[in-house]
Design a protein around this motif. Structure first.
Motif, PDB file in Angstrom:
ATOM      1  N   VAL A  21       0.820  -1.217   0.000  1.00  0.00           N
ATOM      2  CA  VAL A  21       0.000   0.000   0.000  1.00  0.00           C
ATOM      3  C   VAL A  21       0.853   1.266   0.000  1.00  0.00           C
ATOM      4  N   HIS A  22       2.170   1.112  -0.004  1.00  0.00           N
ATOM      5  CA  HIS A  22       3.082   2.252  -0.119  1.00  0.00           C
ATOM      6  C   HIS A  22       3.846   2.061  -1.425  1.00  0.00           C
ATOM      7  N   ASP A  23       3.272   2.582  -2.465  1.00  0.00           N
ATOM      8  CA  ASP A  23       3.684   2.249  -3.823  1.00  0.00           C
ATOM      9  C   ASP A  23       4.252   3.434  -4.599  1.00  0.00           C
ATOM     10  N   PHE A  24       4.850   4.352  -3.868  1.00  0.00           N
ATOM     11  CA  PHE A  24       5.581   5.453  -4.494  1.00  0.00           C
ATOM     12  C   PHE A  24       6.947   5.533  -3.819  1.00  0.00           C
ATOM     13  N   GLN A  40      15.176   8.583  -9.330  1.00  0.00           N
ATOM     14  CA  GLN A  40      13.940   8.864 -10.055  1.00  0.00           C
ATOM     15  C   GLN A  40      12.732   8.550  -9.174  1.00  0.00           C
ATOM     16  N   PRO A  41      11.953   9.564  -8.766  1.00  0.00           N
ATOM     17  CA  PRO A  41      10.697   9.284  -8.058  1.00  0.00           C
ATOM     18  C   PRO A  41       9.702   8.628  -9.014  1.00  0.00           C
ATOM     19  N   LEU A  42       8.964   7.634  -8.508  1.00  0.00           N
ATOM     20  CA  LEU A  42       8.006   6.958  -9.394  1.00  0.00           C
ATOM     21  C   LEU A  42       7.003   6.121  -8.605  1.00  0.00           C
ATOM     22  N   HIS A  43       5.862   5.882  -9.259  1.00  0.00           N
ATOM     23  CA  HIS A  43       4.914   4.882  -8.794  1.00  0.00           C
ATOM     24  C   HIS A  43       5.360   3.514  -9.301  1.00  0.00           C
ATOM     25  N   PHE A  44       5.034   2.485  -8.551  1.00  0.00           N
ATOM     26  CA  PHE A  44       5.354   1.125  -8.961  1.00  0.00           C
ATOM     27  C   PHE A  44       4.296   0.191  -8.390  1.00  0.00           C
ATOM     28  N   ALA A  45       4.249  -1.013  -8.926  1.00  0.00           N
ATOM     29  CA  ALA A  45       3.367  -2.052  -8.393  1.00  0.00           C
ATOM     30  C   ALA A  45       4.236  -3.222  -7.961  1.00  0.00           C
ATOM     31  N   GLY A  51       7.883 -11.797  -6.753  1.00  0.00           N
ATOM     32  CA  GLY A  51       9.151 -11.265  -6.293  1.00  0.00           C
ATOM     33  C   GLY A  51       9.683 -10.160  -7.186  1.00  0.00           C
ATOM     34  N   GLU A  52       8.801  -9.294  -7.634  1.00  0.00           N
ATOM     35  CA  GLU A  52       9.232  -8.212  -8.509  1.00  0.00           C
ATOM     36  C   GLU A  52       8.322  -6.997  -8.359  1.00  0.00           C
ATOM     37  N   ALA A  53       8.847  -5.865  -8.805  1.00  0.00           N
ATOM     38  CA  ALA A  53       8.063  -4.646  -8.935  1.00  0.00           C
ATOM     39  C   ALA A  53       8.088  -4.244 -10.406  1.00  0.00           C
ATOM     40  N   VAL A  54       7.013  -3.634 -10.863  1.00  0.00           N
ATOM     41  CA  VAL A  54       6.959  -3.183 -12.249  1.00  0.00           C
ATOM     42  C   VAL A  54       6.656  -1.701 -12.284  1.00  0.00           C
ATOM     43  N   THR A  55       7.259  -1.034 -13.259  1.00  0.00           N
ATOM     44  CA  THR A  55       7.050   0.394 -13.452  1.00  0.00           C
ATOM     45  C   THR A  55       7.424   0.730 -14.886  1.00  0.00           C
ATOM     46  N   HIS A  56       7.459   1.994 -15.218  1.00  0.00           N
ATOM     47  CA  HIS A  56       7.890   2.398 -16.556  1.00  0.00           C
ATOM     48  C   HIS A  56       8.432   3.816 -16.492  1.00  0.00           C
ATOM     49  N   LEU A  57       9.256   4.152 -17.475  1.00  0.00           N
ATOM     50  CA  LEU A  57       9.856   5.475 -17.576  1.00  0.00           C
ATOM     51  C   LEU A  57       9.738   5.973 -19.002  1.00  0.00           C
ATOM     52  N   ALA A  58       9.737   7.275 -19.144  1.00  0.00           N
ATOM     53  CA  ALA A  58       9.751   7.854 -20.487  1.00  0.00           C
ATOM     54  C   ALA A  58      11.036   7.451 -21.212  1.00  0.00           C
ATOM     55  N   ARG A  59      10.927   7.208 -22.483  1.00  0.00           N
ATOM     56  CA  ARG A  59      12.105   6.792 -23.258  1.00  0.00           C
ATOM     57  C   ARG A  59      13.244   7.810 -23.183  1.00  0.00           C
ATOM     58  N   PRO A  60      12.986   9.143 -23.149  1.00  0.00           N
ATOM     59  CA  PRO A  60      14.111  10.099 -23.068  1.00  0.00           C
ATOM     60  C   PRO A  60      14.726  10.239 -21.679  1.00  0.00           C
ATOM     61  N   ASN A 128      -0.925  -2.612 -17.884  1.00  0.00           N
ATOM     62  CA  ASN A 128      -2.217  -3.057 -17.368  1.00  0.00           C
ATOM     63  C   ASN A 128      -2.082  -3.582 -15.935  1.00  0.00           C
ATOM     64  N   ARG A 129      -0.933  -4.185 -15.618  1.00  0.00           N
ATOM     65  CA  ARG A 129      -0.690  -4.606 -14.239  1.00  0.00           C
ATOM     66  C   ARG A 129      -0.618  -3.389 -13.319  1.00  0.00           C
ATOM     67  N   GLN A 130       0.076  -2.352 -13.770  1.00  0.00           N
ATOM     68  CA  GLN A 130       0.172  -1.145 -12.948  1.00  0.00           C
ATOM     69  C   GLN A 130      -1.185  -0.499 -12.741  1.00  0.00           C
ATOM     70  N   VAL A 131      -1.921  -0.327 -13.834  1.00  0.00           N
ATOM     71  CA  VAL A 131      -3.229   0.312 -13.720  1.00  0.00           C
ATOM     72  C   VAL A 131      -4.164  -0.531 -12.860  1.00  0.00           C
TER      73      VAL A 131
END
Length: 210
Positions: A21-24, A40-45, A51-60, A128-131
């Motif tokens: 429940v603390h996903d930032f 890099q600050p970010l949201h993640f799931a 045994g993993e977390a998933v997130t994404h970053l802008a390509r640049p 879709n996992r993140q959302v």
């Protein structure tokens, strides 16, 4: 991060539940050629079963070259923090002004092996996992390759899977204080009612005897 035995989690379930429940947090990546780390600050799931977390970053994002060169990273999360004034911590048989102020907080640091995700279908599944984590009630269209509204945006991001290879967790909430002092601190947090005070008080009371 220093972790005294009295601040350590009781078991994996304690920090995993908190992280659910603390996903930032902040993703920390070693810099290139002696440069300081990228943060890099970010949201993640986080998925405890995988045994993993998933997130994404802008390509640049400028951290990509460093991350590809050194995929061993740290995902750091800190929350439920509160400042505790010295008098609240004073020994019952001593002057209140001799109490030592401190900070309460919960922290989890995940050491991870990062794997970029560039395949469009894999990126769509990751998103879709993140959302699904952040909006379990729905309300948004699913991400699908080549389909509106998000399909055309996939090329602008890179997914990121973070395989957890180590964990350091800490719950710093008066673990060595007497019940009398803990009661005083809990009352002070309830009375003050500042940001983080309610969560810190709940941790203190929950972890009595840990």
């Amino acid at each position: 991060m220093l972790i005294h035995p009295w601040d350590a989690p009781r078991d994996d379930a304690e920090w995993q539940a908190w992280l659910g429940v603390h996903d930032f947090g902040q993703l920390v990546v070693n810099g290139l050629d002696g440069e300081p780390p990228h943060v890099q600050p970010l949201h993640f799931a986080y998925d405890a079963e995988r045994g993993e977390a998933v997130t994404h970053l802008a390509r640049p994002n400028p951290m990509w070259p460093a991350l590809l060169a050194a995929p061993e990273v740290v995902l750091s999360v800190v929350d439920d923090y509160a400042y505790v004034p010295g008098p609240w911590q004073a020994d019952p048989d001593g002057p209140s002004e001799h109490g030592v102020p401190t900070s309460f907080y919960a922290a989890v640091q995940l050491r991870c092996r990062a794997r970029p995700v560039d395949d469009p279908a894999e990126k769509a599944a990751l998103l879709n996992r993140q959302v699904g984590h952040f909006q379990p009630e729905g309300g948004s269209a699913r991400v699908a390759v080549g389909e509106v509204p998000y399909g055309r945006m996939l090329s602008g991001i890179r997914g990121l899977r973070l395989e957890v290879t180590g964990v350091r967790a800490k719950f710093k909430y008066a673990g060595t204080r007497s019940a009398q002092v803990q009661d005083r601190i809990a009352a002070g947090l309830a009375r003050r009612g500042g940001p983080g005070d309610t969560a810190a008080r709940e941790h203190l009371l929950r972890r009595r005897g840990a």
